[in-house]
Design an enzyme around this catalytic site. Structure first.
Site, PDB file in Angstrom:
ATOM      1  N   SER A  93      -0.659   8.743  -0.664  1.00  0.00           N
ATOM      2  CA  SER A  93      -0.215   8.182   0.616  1.00  0.00           C
ATOM      3  C   SER A  93       0.674   9.216   1.289  1.00  0.00           C
ATOM      4  CB  SER A  93       0.588   6.911   0.338  1.00  0.00           C
ATOM      5  OG  SER A  93       1.397   6.568   1.443  1.00  0.00           O
TER       6      SER A  93
ATOM      7  N   TYR B 132       7.130   1.702  -3.632  1.00  0.00           N
ATOM      8  CA  TYR B 132       5.803   2.196  -3.249  1.00  0.00           C
ATOM      9  C   TYR B 132       5.800   3.731  -3.242  1.00  0.00           C
ATOM     10  CZ  TYR B 132       1.462   2.699  -0.574  1.00  0.00           C
ATOM     11  OH  TYR B 132       0.191   3.047  -0.173  1.00  0.00           O
TER      12      TYR B 132
HETATM   13  P1  NAD Z   1      -6.619  -3.516   0.129  1.00  0.00           P
HETATM   14  O1  NAD Z   1      -5.495  -4.444  -0.219  1.00  0.00           O
HETATM   15  O2  NAD Z   1      -7.441  -3.796   1.338  1.00  0.00           O
HETATM   16  O3  NAD Z   1      -7.588  -3.381  -1.131  1.00  0.00           O
HETATM   17  C1  NAD Z   1      -7.099  -3.117  -2.406  1.00  0.00           C
HETATM   18  C2  NAD Z   1      -8.071  -3.644  -3.432  1.00  0.00           C
HETATM   19  O4  NAD Z   1      -7.522  -3.359  -4.729  1.00  0.00           O
HETATM   20  C3  NAD Z   1      -8.244  -5.177  -3.353  1.00  0.00           C
HETATM   21  O5  NAD Z   1      -9.635  -5.510  -3.402  1.00  0.00           O
HETATM   22  C4  NAD Z   1      -7.522  -5.690  -4.584  1.00  0.00           C
HETATM   23  O6  NAD Z   1      -8.101  -6.892  -5.126  1.00  0.00           O
HETATM   24  C5  NAD Z   1      -7.676  -4.512  -5.537  1.00  0.00           C
HETATM   25  N1  NAD Z   1      -6.646  -4.515  -6.576  1.00  0.00           N
HETATM   26  C6  NAD Z   1      -5.330  -4.736  -6.414  1.00  0.00           C
HETATM   27  N2  NAD Z   1      -4.715  -4.717  -7.611  1.00  0.00           N
HETATM   28  C7  NAD Z   1      -5.664  -4.473  -8.536  1.00  0.00           C
HETATM   29  C8  NAD Z   1      -5.651  -4.345  -9.931  1.00  0.00           C
HETATM   30  N3  NAD Z   1      -4.521  -4.489 -10.639  1.00  0.00           N
HETATM   31  N4  NAD Z   1      -6.818  -4.083 -10.579  1.00  0.00           N
HETATM   32  C9  NAD Z   1      -7.979  -3.959  -9.884  1.00  0.00           C
HETATM   33  N5  NAD Z   1      -8.050  -4.092  -8.556  1.00  0.00           N
HETATM   34  C10 NAD Z   1      -6.909  -4.348  -7.879  1.00  0.00           C
HETATM   35  O7  NAD Z   1      -5.956  -2.052   0.200  1.00  0.00           O
HETATM   36  P2  NAD Z   1      -6.342  -0.723   1.034  1.00  0.00           P
HETATM   37  O8  NAD Z   1      -5.537  -0.687   2.280  1.00  0.00           O
HETATM   38  O9  NAD Z   1      -7.801  -0.549   1.098  1.00  0.00           O
HETATM   39  O10 NAD Z   1      -5.668   0.382   0.089  1.00  0.00           O
HETATM   40  C11 NAD Z   1      -6.402   1.038  -0.924  1.00  0.00           C
HETATM   41  C12 NAD Z   1      -5.545   2.177  -1.471  1.00  0.00           C
HETATM   42  O11 NAD Z   1      -5.179   3.058  -0.416  1.00  0.00           O
HETATM   43  C13 NAD Z   1      -4.236   1.726  -2.126  1.00  0.00           C
HETATM   44  O12 NAD Z   1      -4.001   2.511  -3.279  1.00  0.00           O
HETATM   45  C14 NAD Z   1      -3.192   2.013  -1.077  1.00  0.00           C
HETATM   46  O13 NAD Z   1      -1.915   2.268  -1.628  1.00  0.00           O
HETATM   47  C15 NAD Z   1      -3.768   3.265  -0.440  1.00  0.00           C
HETATM   48  N6  NAD Z   1      -3.286   3.463   0.920  1.00  0.00           N
HETATM   49  C16 NAD Z   1      -3.507   2.524   1.891  1.00  0.00           C
HETATM   50  C17 NAD Z   1      -3.008   2.750   3.165  1.00  0.00           C
HETATM   51  C18 NAD Z   1      -3.220   1.755   4.270  1.00  0.00           C
HETATM   52  O14 NAD Z   1      -2.526   1.895   5.314  1.00  0.00           O
HETATM   53  N7  NAD Z   1      -4.115   0.800   4.149  1.00  0.00           N
HETATM   54  C19 NAD Z   1      -2.292   3.925   3.446  1.00  0.00           C
HETATM   55  C20 NAD Z   1      -2.090   4.848   2.423  1.00  0.00           C
HETATM   56  C21 NAD Z   1      -2.600   4.614   1.161  1.00  0.00           C
END
Ligand code: NAD
Length: 258
Positions: free
Chosen positions: A142, A155
């Protein structure tokens, strides 16, 4: 799908939603067999179905990446049928808080999913990649991995660790033909963001959405498909010279916010 197939095998954690879902759909279009791993099996099944109904091939698995035993069993089961070519450590959760209002249980929960979850999957995948002398690992870091963001104590801790675990694995497995990189998105419009807004700002979600969009100098949030496009490239042979790198994809958040 059987072992003899020429399809590459890609395992995507958190593949049921947001960025993970887009990665699954994108890699499926590259003729890969997709292993959609998610805590939420309904979401994983929906993505699997979407892929299979559109001419691709996928399977769904209900696994908590934070659970070492469950992850070990998942990889042992998969190993009976396939050798994983690509591992995308995408599952992750958010948390808002500074050091004073981050509780011990918050810290442990964030660590268990965002750090230990990545460790668990790399730990389980690496031996068979070593055996094959090839493999690609991509971790979702991130912008919080490398700059201070207000109220993201736990985080940021986890995403800093994702960045440095990436460097460590890239270094240790360089000679085994395994490439390990990470991606550092700015804010991407996914359920992750919508849930955060609903929980933290129930009365002014629209206003906060605009504010969060503008925190990227480019003036908007990223789209999950844009992150998937970068993942697609990093998995490909065009990226054969790239390992031990972190790729910001953040609308200028880290370098242009001045
Ligand atoms: P999201 O919440 O839309 O999807 C995350 C998925 O991970 C969900 O389907 C959830 O059920 C699954 N999950 C959560 N905990 C879990 C576990 N213990 N075991 C298995 N599956 C699990 O999230 P997103 O926005 O698509 O983010 C995905 C990744 O990208 C994350 O690591 C997040 O930190 C990173 N990220 C997101 C953003 C953003 O702005 N969306 C920015 C930077 C980084």
């Amino acid at each position: 799908m059987n072992q003899q197939s020429s399809k590459k095998i890609a395992l995507v954690t958190g593949g049921g939603s947001g960025i993970g879902r887009s990665i699954c759909l994108r890699l499926a279009k590259r003729n890969m067999h997709i292993l959609v791993v998610d805590l939420n099996i309904d979401a994983a099944n929906t993505v699997m179905q979407e892929i299979n109904e559109n001419g691709g091939s996928a399977q769904a698995f209900a696994v908590d990446v934070a659970n070492h035993q469950q992850v070990a069993e998942l990889f042992a089961t998969i190993k009976k049928h396939y050798a994983i070519d690509i591992l995308i450590n995408n599952a992750g959760i958010a948390h808002i808080g500074n050091i004073e209002n981050t509780t011990e249980s918050d810290l442990d929960r964030l660590y268990n999913i965002n750090v230990k979850g990545v460790y668990n999957c790399m730990h389980a995948a690496i031996a068979s990649m070593k055996e094959k002398q090839s493999g690609v690992i991509i971790n979702l870091a991130s912008v919080a991995s490398s700059v201070g963001i207000a109220d993201r104590f736990a985080y940021s801790m986890t995403k800093g660790a994702v960045l440095t675990m990436t460097y460590s694995v890239a270094k240790d497995y360089l000679s085994y033909g395994i490439r390990c990189n990470c991606i550092a998105p700015g804010r991407v419009h996914t359920p992750f963001v919508d849930n955060f807004l609903a929980q933290s700002y129930p009365d002014n979600q629209t206003e906060m959405f605009e504010k969060l969009s503008k925190s990227q100098p480019i003036g908007r949030m990223g789209k999950p498909e844009e992150i998937a496009g970068l993942v697609d490239y990093l998995c490909s042979d065009d990226a054969a010279f790239i390992t031990g790198s972190n790729f910001p994809i953040d609308g200028g958040f880290v370098t242009l916010n001045n």
